[in-house]
Each structure stands twice: as structure tokens, then as C-alpha cells.
Design a protein around this motif. Structure first.
Motif, PDB file in Angstrom:
ATOM      1  N   ALA A 123       0.824  -1.218   0.000  1.00 50.83           N
ATOM      2  CA  ALA A 123       0.000   0.000   0.000  1.00 50.83           C
ATOM      3  C   ALA A 123       0.857   1.267   0.000  1.00 50.83           C
ATOM      4  O   ALA A 123       0.438   2.306   0.482  1.00 50.83           O
ATOM      5  CB  ALA A 123      -0.922  -0.004   1.211  1.00 50.83           C
ATOM      6  N   THR A 124       2.069   1.149  -0.566  1.00 52.66           N
ATOM      7  CA  THR A 124       2.980   2.297  -0.611  1.00 52.66           C
ATOM      8  C   THR A 124       3.047   2.839  -2.027  1.00 52.66           C
ATOM      9  O   THR A 124       3.282   2.081  -2.972  1.00 52.66           O
ATOM     10  CB  THR A 124       4.395   1.897  -0.154  1.00 52.66           C
ATOM     11  OG1 THR A 124       4.329   1.396   1.174  1.00 52.66           O
ATOM     12  CG2 THR A 124       5.339   3.095  -0.205  1.00 52.66           C
ATOM     13  N   TYR A 125       2.829   4.143  -2.164  1.00 51.93           N
ATOM     14  CA  TYR A 125       2.931   4.777  -3.475  1.00 51.93           C
ATOM     15  C   TYR A 125       3.529   6.162  -3.270  1.00 51.93           C
ATOM     16  O   TYR A 125       2.836   7.079  -2.817  1.00 51.93           O
ATOM     17  CB  TYR A 125       1.562   4.868  -4.168  1.00 51.93           C
ATOM     18  CG  TYR A 125       1.625   5.448  -5.570  1.00 51.93           C
ATOM     19  CD1 TYR A 125       1.725   4.614  -6.676  1.00 51.93           C
ATOM     20  CD2 TYR A 125       1.590   6.827  -5.772  1.00 51.93           C
ATOM     21  CE1 TYR A 125       1.785   5.141  -7.962  1.00 51.93           C
ATOM     22  CE2 TYR A 125       1.652   7.353  -7.055  1.00 51.93           C
ATOM     23  CZ  TYR A 125       1.753   6.506  -8.141  1.00 51.93           C
ATOM     24  OH  TYR A 125       1.818   7.023  -9.414  1.00 51.93           O
ATOM     25  N   ASP A 126       4.808   6.300  -3.585  1.00 52.79           N
ATOM     26  CA  ASP A 126       5.492   7.585  -3.492  1.00 52.79           C
ATOM     27  C   ASP A 126       5.430   8.241  -4.869  1.00 52.79           C
ATOM     28  O   ASP A 126       6.024   7.726  -5.826  1.00 52.79           O
ATOM     29  CB  ASP A 126       6.942   7.367  -3.073  1.00 52.79           C
ATOM     30  CG  ASP A 126       7.684   8.673  -2.834  1.00 52.79           C
ATOM     31  OD1 ASP A 126       7.520   9.604  -3.643  1.00 52.79           O
ATOM     32  OD2 ASP A 126       8.458   8.751  -1.867  1.00 52.79           O
ATOM     33  N   PRO A 127       4.738   9.359  -5.018  1.00 51.61           N
ATOM     34  CA  PRO A 127       4.572   9.978  -6.338  1.00 51.61           C
ATOM     35  C   PRO A 127       5.894  10.328  -7.022  1.00 51.61           C
ATOM     36  O   PRO A 127       6.013  10.197  -8.240  1.00 51.61           O
ATOM     37  CB  PRO A 127       3.756  11.237  -6.038  1.00 51.61           C
ATOM     38  CG  PRO A 127       3.067  10.963  -4.753  1.00 51.61           C
ATOM     39  CD  PRO A 127       3.994  10.087  -3.974  1.00 51.61           C
ATOM     40  N   ALA A 128       6.884  10.771  -6.239  1.00 51.00           N
ATOM     41  CA  ALA A 128       8.160  11.156  -6.836  1.00 51.00           C
ATOM     42  C   ALA A 128       8.842   9.956  -7.478  1.00 51.00           C
ATOM     43  O   ALA A 128       9.359  10.046  -8.602  1.00 51.00           O
ATOM     44  CB  ALA A 128       9.065  11.780  -5.777  1.00 51.00           C
ATOM     45  N   TRP A 129       8.837   8.811  -6.794  1.00 50.21           N
ATOM     46  CA  TRP A 129       9.476   7.624  -7.368  1.00 50.21           C
ATOM     47  C   TRP A 129       8.642   7.034  -8.507  1.00 50.21           C
ATOM     48  O   TRP A 129       9.196   6.520  -9.491  1.00 50.21           O
ATOM     49  CB  TRP A 129       9.714   6.583  -6.285  1.00 50.21           C
ATOM     50  CG  TRP A 129      10.865   6.915  -5.400  1.00 50.21           C
ATOM     51  CD1 TRP A 129      10.837   7.169  -4.066  1.00 50.21           C
ATOM     52  CD2 TRP A 129      12.234   7.060  -5.797  1.00 50.21           C
ATOM     53  NE1 TRP A 129      12.093   7.458  -3.595  1.00 50.21           N
ATOM     54  CE2 TRP A 129      12.980   7.399  -4.637  1.00 50.21           C
ATOM     55  CE3 TRP A 129      12.910   6.929  -7.019  1.00 50.21           C
ATOM     56  CZ2 TRP A 129      14.357   7.608  -4.666  1.00 50.21           C
ATOM     57  CZ3 TRP A 129      14.290   7.150  -7.040  1.00 50.21           C
ATOM     58  CH2 TRP A 129      14.996   7.484  -5.887  1.00 50.21           C
TER      59      TRP A 129
END
Length: 314
Positions: A138-144
Motif C-alpha cells: 500500500a505504498t505509493y510515493d509519487p516522486a518515485w
């Protein structure tokens, strides 16, 4: 953005693992709603100016023509139908379970109903866990997420340039969701009879002699991003041939050999683009020569097959 910016897997592994499963959900919809193509070419995603797309599908299964796009600029999943309707939802703050539910609900709201025959990951450690029960990823880092798309676009253009050098049967440059790698494949034309015990997915993927080239972000076998190439069936003594640049290596994997150029090694070169092209060319020459391909006949200098046609003016 610089060519091939930093992309250490350790820094975005959690986002990558979540995004990989998001892609598998949509990829299995593409598999169910598209016309079958040789070597599963109907299944992969293609790059867009904002992310990746399924391309149009539906119609043959009674659904309206529709597409599903990952937008890595605004970070949304966008579903659109050919009659101009569309709906979307954010990629942030989603588990695989909530993403799976919202994807199906968004399709249903637009009159699209697709049955995913096996609603679980393919080829991943949690392949026995249904998408609907995966609250772990459930991890979503927009920058990566944006960075991985930028890199895919850059690598995709290098692969397109490399693809232009070959006049035989080739695949598109496309993103396979099962392993989350960008790939391009050349074929000799020779048939390959797989042993009877080989699974149906592999049998179709490797029903012809081929040399494949690509890029992937890293996994449990190689914990960093890398460019790669392999020849199927692998000819004897392939791994004895030198690769370019000197930092490239043959790596043993699943009883065969993979030509590998680490992403960071390519980044460190004075001309990373030329380095990757030279790597792919050296791997191709090694595999084609050992396998007995007619390299000269299959060549396509500058993307032109007519020897009398001059190169277009720049």
C-alpha cells in the motif's frame, strides 16, 4: 531531467512492489479483453506521454472499446471509452485490495465488465494471495512513481533506436507487467519446439528462436536496475564472448546466461546512451553469431531497408 537519473531500488522498493501489483491487476484485464497475439504481444503495456497504457481493447467480448491508463504525472488511473466517457481515481493511498476494487467499480460505472480468470499475482512471491485480500502492499510515493516512468521513457527511446537496426521480425518496445520489464525482441524465423512439460505461457513466448533486450528495475535475483539481453535457445559457449562495455557481464540464471549491464555502470559512462546501444549490439552479435543467424541479411542500417534510399535529411 538528466539521462538515466538515479534509481536505487532500495529507495523505492515498497512503491515498486505496490505498483507492480497494480500493473498486474490492469494487465490481467488487458489479457481478458484483448484479441490474442503471437508471443502474447496483446498483453503488455505501451508508453505514453504521461505514463503507460493498455491501448484500446474490448469490442470482441461485448464490451465497449475502452482503455486503461496509468497517469504518473497526476498519479491517477484513468479509464476511458471510445464514446468519450471517462472516469479516474487516485493512485495514492491505495492498497492492492482497494485498487483492485476501485478498478472494477470504475469499469462497471462505464458499462465495462471483465472477468479476471485468476485474480492473483503472476510469478510473484504472494501468487497465492487474491488481489482483493492484499492490504500489505500500500505504498505509493509519487516522486518515485514519476521517476520510474521518466526512466522507462528514456530507455524506451534507446530500445526504439536499437530496434531500427534490424529488418526481420521484431516485437514492439513494450512493458511486460508480469515481470515489470521493458523489452524488445528480435527473431530469426526459426521455430523452437519446447519440451512437453513447459507451461503454456512459456511455450507461446518462446515458440521461435529469438534474442531479447530490455531493462528492469531489479528484483530478488539482482537487487538493482539493469539492462539485459538473452538468446533462446542459448547456443553453446555464448557466455565466452566478450560484451561491451567492459563492465557488462554474463550472469548465470535458471541454467542459462543473461548479459547484464548495471544501470549505474551505464550512468557512469561519458555517453550513457551510446554505451547501452553498444551493450545491446554486443549481446546481439554474440547470440546471433553463435546461433547462426544471417546478420548481414537482417541488418537495417539507419532504419532503412532499401540500400538505394538515402538517409532522410535532418
Amino acid at each position: 531531467m538528466e539521462l538515466f537519473p538515479p534509481l536505487p531500488l532500495t529507495e523505492w522498493r515498497d512503491t515498486k512492489e505496490t505498483l507492480h501489483r497494480f500493473a498486474q491487476v490492469v494487465g490481467k484485464i488487458r489479457l481478458a479483453a484483448s484479441v490474442r497475439r503471437n508471443h502474447w504481444w496483446n498483453v503488455p503495456f505501451h508508453l505514453t506521454g504521461r505514463g503507460i497504457t493498455t491501448r484500446p481493447m474490448g469490442q470482441v467480448d461485448g464490451n465497449p472499446v475502452f482503455t486503461i491508463d496509468f497517469d504518473f504525472v497526476d498519479h491517477r488511473l484513468v479509464v476511458a471509452t471510445a464514446d468519450g466517457r471517462s472516469a479516474s481515481f487516485p493512485l495514492l493511498d491505495q492498497s492492492v485490495a482497494s485498487f483492485y476494487r476501485q478498478t472494477l467499480e470504475t469499469l462497471a460505472d462505464l458499462g465495462v465488465r471483465v472477468e479476471i480468470r485468476v485474480p492473483r499475482p503472476y510469478g510473484l512471491p504472494d501468487a497465492d494471495r487474491p488481489f482483493a485480500e492484499d492490504f500489505e502492499h500500500a505504498t505509493y510515493d509519487p516522486a518515485w512513481a514519476n521517476r520510474q516512468w521518466q526512466v522507462l521513457g528514456q530507455v524506451g527511446l534507446v530500445l526504439e533506436e536499437f530496434a531500427a537496426r534490424f529488418s526481420g521480425k521484431v516485437s514492439p518496445v513494450h512493458l511486460f507487467w508480469h515481470s515489470f520489464d521493458l523489452a524488445h525482441t528480435r527473431f530469426s524465423g526459426g521455430a523452437l519446439d519446447q519440451p512437453s512439460h513447459v507451461d503454456p505461457v512459456t511455450r507461446e513466448a518462446y515458440s521461435r528462436e529469438l534474442i531479447s533486450f530490455g531493462f528492469w528495475f531489479g528484483d530478488a535475483n539482482l537487487g538493482e536496475p539493469a539492462f539485459y539481453s538473452y538468446t533462446t535457445p542459448e547456443p553453446p559457449h555464448l557466455a565466452e564472448d566478450p560484451l561491451t562495455p567492459s563492465s557488462a557481464r554474463w550472469t548465470e540464471l535458471n541454467n542459462s546466461h543473461l548479459a547484464v549491464l548495471r544501470y549505474d555502470a551505464a550512468r557512469a559512462e561519458a555517453d550513457p546512451r551510446a554505451t547501452v546501444l553498444a551493450f545491446y549490439e554486443s549481446a546481439y552479435r554474440a547470440g546471433a553469431a553463435r546461433a547462426g543467424w544471417d546478420v548481414a541479411h537482417l541488418a537495417c542500417p539507419g532504419g532503412i531497408t532499401d540500400p538505394r534510399l538515402p538517409a532522410p535529411p535532418l
